[in-house]
Design an enzyme around this catalytic site. Structure first.
Site, PDB file in Angstrom:
ATOM      1  N   THR A 127       0.835  -1.329  -0.098  1.00 66.64           N
ATOM      2  CA  THR A 127       0.041  -0.181   0.002  1.00 66.64           C
ATOM      3  C   THR A 127       0.732   1.390  -0.164  1.00 66.64           C
ATOM      4  OG1 THR A 127      -0.217  -0.262   2.429  1.00 66.64           O
ATOM      5  CG2 THR A 127      -1.991  -1.063   0.886  1.00 66.64           C
TER       6      THR A 127
ATOM      7  N   LYS B 144       4.256  -6.791   3.901  1.00 64.79           N
ATOM      8  CA  LYS B 144       3.775  -5.567   3.661  1.00 64.79           C
ATOM      9  C   LYS B 144       3.413  -5.034   4.838  1.00 64.79           C
ATOM     10  CE  LYS B 144       0.365  -3.492   3.354  1.00 64.79           C
ATOM     11  NZ  LYS B 144      -0.498  -2.621   4.274  1.00 64.79           N
TER      12      LYS B 144
ATOM     13  N   THR C  64      -0.963  -2.977  10.469  1.00 65.27           N
ATOM     14  CA  THR C  64      -1.696  -3.186   8.957  1.00 65.27           C
ATOM     15  C   THR C  64      -0.690  -3.825   8.150  1.00 65.27           C
ATOM     16  OG1 THR C  64      -2.950  -2.258   7.302  1.00 65.27           O
ATOM     17  CG2 THR C  64      -1.198  -1.050   8.057  1.00 65.27           C
TER      18      THR C  64
ATOM     19  N   GLU D 161       6.065   4.684   7.521  1.00 68.26           N
ATOM     20  CA  GLU D 161       5.520   5.883   6.557  1.00 68.26           C
ATOM     21  C   GLU D 161       6.300   7.120   7.122  1.00 68.26           C
ATOM     22  OE1 GLU D 161       0.926   4.621   5.575  1.00 68.26           O
ATOM     23  OE2 GLU D 161       1.304   5.690   7.141  1.00 68.26           O
TER      24      GLU D 161
ATOM     25  N   ASN E 265      -0.375  10.581   5.865  1.00 66.17           N
ATOM     26  CA  ASN E 265      -1.796  10.168   6.419  1.00 66.17           C
ATOM     27  C   ASN E 265      -2.833  11.185   6.531  1.00 66.17           C
ATOM     28  OD1 ASN E 265      -1.608   7.486   7.620  1.00 66.17           O
ATOM     29  ND2 ASN E 265       0.317   8.048   7.961  1.00 66.17           N
TER      30      ASN E 265
ATOM     31  N   THR F 229      -6.988  10.128  -0.748  1.00 66.89           N
ATOM     32  CA  THR F 229      -7.080  11.031  -1.800  1.00 66.89           C
ATOM     33  C   THR F 229      -5.588  10.720  -2.609  1.00 66.89           C
ATOM     34  OG1 THR F 229      -6.056  12.790  -0.741  1.00 66.89           O
ATOM     35  CG2 THR F 229      -8.396  12.706  -1.103  1.00 66.89           C
TER      36      THR F 229
END
Length: 401
Positions: free
Chosen positions: A151, A177, A188, A274, A396, A401
């Protein structure tokens, strides 16, 4: 004891093929993957602790409960199929049925996994059309499967090892992942491990539980636990060794190799948090128990204040002892010792003079190591995480979007 493969792929062990492709769930990147064993495989799995378990997890748990053997794992990224009610569950079952029909195997031989945005429905027409195209692409040495499960990850995460058991070559490989919503008790994250070792499902399950606690459950990026985490291990039993178990003379060698795969995948996930710029490794020794050591390590590596200080290369040791204190409120603060890499900054709970510039260099390394000795026993643990950056907020703030 084991050697690490230079070109790691999930199909490294005997009996496995895989494929991945762009089916149109996401805008551009691969988003549909399939991992297949040529024979029914021994299987073990662990799942998220989040009360909102996604539909694919429920279907996979049903598959594994039907006979403790599976032959395929179908995965999509981009949409989590979580909080989608009856329709989401029907879609997960349809993914399982479609895959089974195409492979000519029973439905309960298929596990299903999804990752991505919560609360959206899968475009099932695209998924099914994608599966029609995916099955003919199954091959040994595939690299697209590792891409199809991603992702917000910035890179694929793969590791493979091989060792000798009973004079036979045994291989273990893993792919994962995970980048955000990563917290102890999994996150996640999806991880899939394959091996060709001869090993029963019950033995494999016990091993996976233990090693998950020491690896995947010891990482954090942002303190959130996802609805979709899953780790699945498949064993093709094609290596030709004697069945593995605790009484096997080479059990410890196999366990060490399996543990290495789990730990390396866990560290890859933490390193690719991230927006992250550094991997943080927190080692705790001298605790009253291993459980206390785990609590302290998790508290320190999960502290936003610690993570922000690491990003700024600020040797703010006060944030470290603060986190350790709420991680284990009964620790003896007057006995704690803290080091940043090899630089002592706290001894017997009191600050030590240290060179700020040297500490800054230590905190700018790709892997930042924080060592705590509680001097209260023999308990020890290691946890991994990453720094907290402006980029994490940017990613985040606009995830959908």
């Amino acid at each position: 004891m084991f050697s690490v493969a230079s070109d790691a792929k999930i199909t490294f062990p005997n009996g496995f093929v895989a494929a991945g492709m762009h089916a149109g769930i996401k805008r551009k990147r691969p988003d549909l993957g399939l991992l297949v064993c040529e024979v029914p495989a021994s299987v073990a799995a662990v799942y998220t602790t989040n009360a909102f378990q996604a539909a694919p997890l429920k279907v996979t748990q049903e598959s594994l409960g039907a006979g403790r053997r599976i032959q395929a794992i179908v995965v999509n990224s981009g949409i989590a199929n979580a909080c989608t009610g009856r329709k989401g569950l029907e879609d997960a079952y349809q993914m399982r049925k479609k895959t089974a029909d195409l492979l000519g195997i029973p439905e309960h031989f298929v596990a299903v996994a999804s990752t991505g945005v919560i609360g959206e429905y899968l475009p099932m027409e695209r998924v099914e059309q994608g599966l029609d195209q995916l099955v003919p692409r199954l091959q040994k040495g595939d690299d697209k499967f590792a891409q199809a499960i991603l992702t917000t990850d910035t890179c694929t995460k793969q590791v493979a090892v091989e060792l000798q058991i009973d004079g036979k070559c045994v291989r273990i490989a893993g792919v994962a992942k995970g980048s955000g919503m990563i917290k102890p008790n999994m996150a996640t994250m999806l991880a899939f491990i394959t091996t060709d070792a001869v090993i029963d499902s019950d033995v494999l399950q016990s091993l996976l539980w233990k090693e998950t606690d020491l690896s995947f459950n010891m990482i954090t990026v942002d303190g959130d636990t996802s609805t979709n985490d899953m780790v699945i291990t498949m064993a093709s039993n094609l290596a030709g060794n004697q069945p593995l178990g605790r009484n096997h003379p080479e059990w410890n060698q196999f366990r060490a190799a399996f543990a290495y795969v789990c730990e390396e995948l866990a560290k890859m996930i933490a390193r690719d948090g991230e927006g992250a710029t550094r991997l943080i490794e927190v080692k705790v020794a001298g605790a009253g128990s291993d459980e206390t050591a785990r609590k302290v390590a998790k508290a320190v590596v999960g502290s936003n204040l610690v993570k922000a200080a690491i990003y700024g290369a600020d040797a703010n040791w006060g944030r470290i002892v603060c986190a350790a204190g709420y991680g284990a409120p009964d620790l003896n603060a007057d006995a704690v010792e803290v080091r940043l890499g090899e630089i002592p900054v706290v001894r017997e709970g009191l600050p030590l003079p240290f060179d700020e510039l040297e500490a800054e260099k230590e905190l700018k390394k790709e892997t930042v190591r924080i060592i705590l000795d509680l001097h209260q026993g023999n308990g020890c643990a290691t946890a991994w995480g990453c720094d907290l950056t402006y980029e994490y907020v940017r990613i985040n703030a606009s995830y959908r979007t």
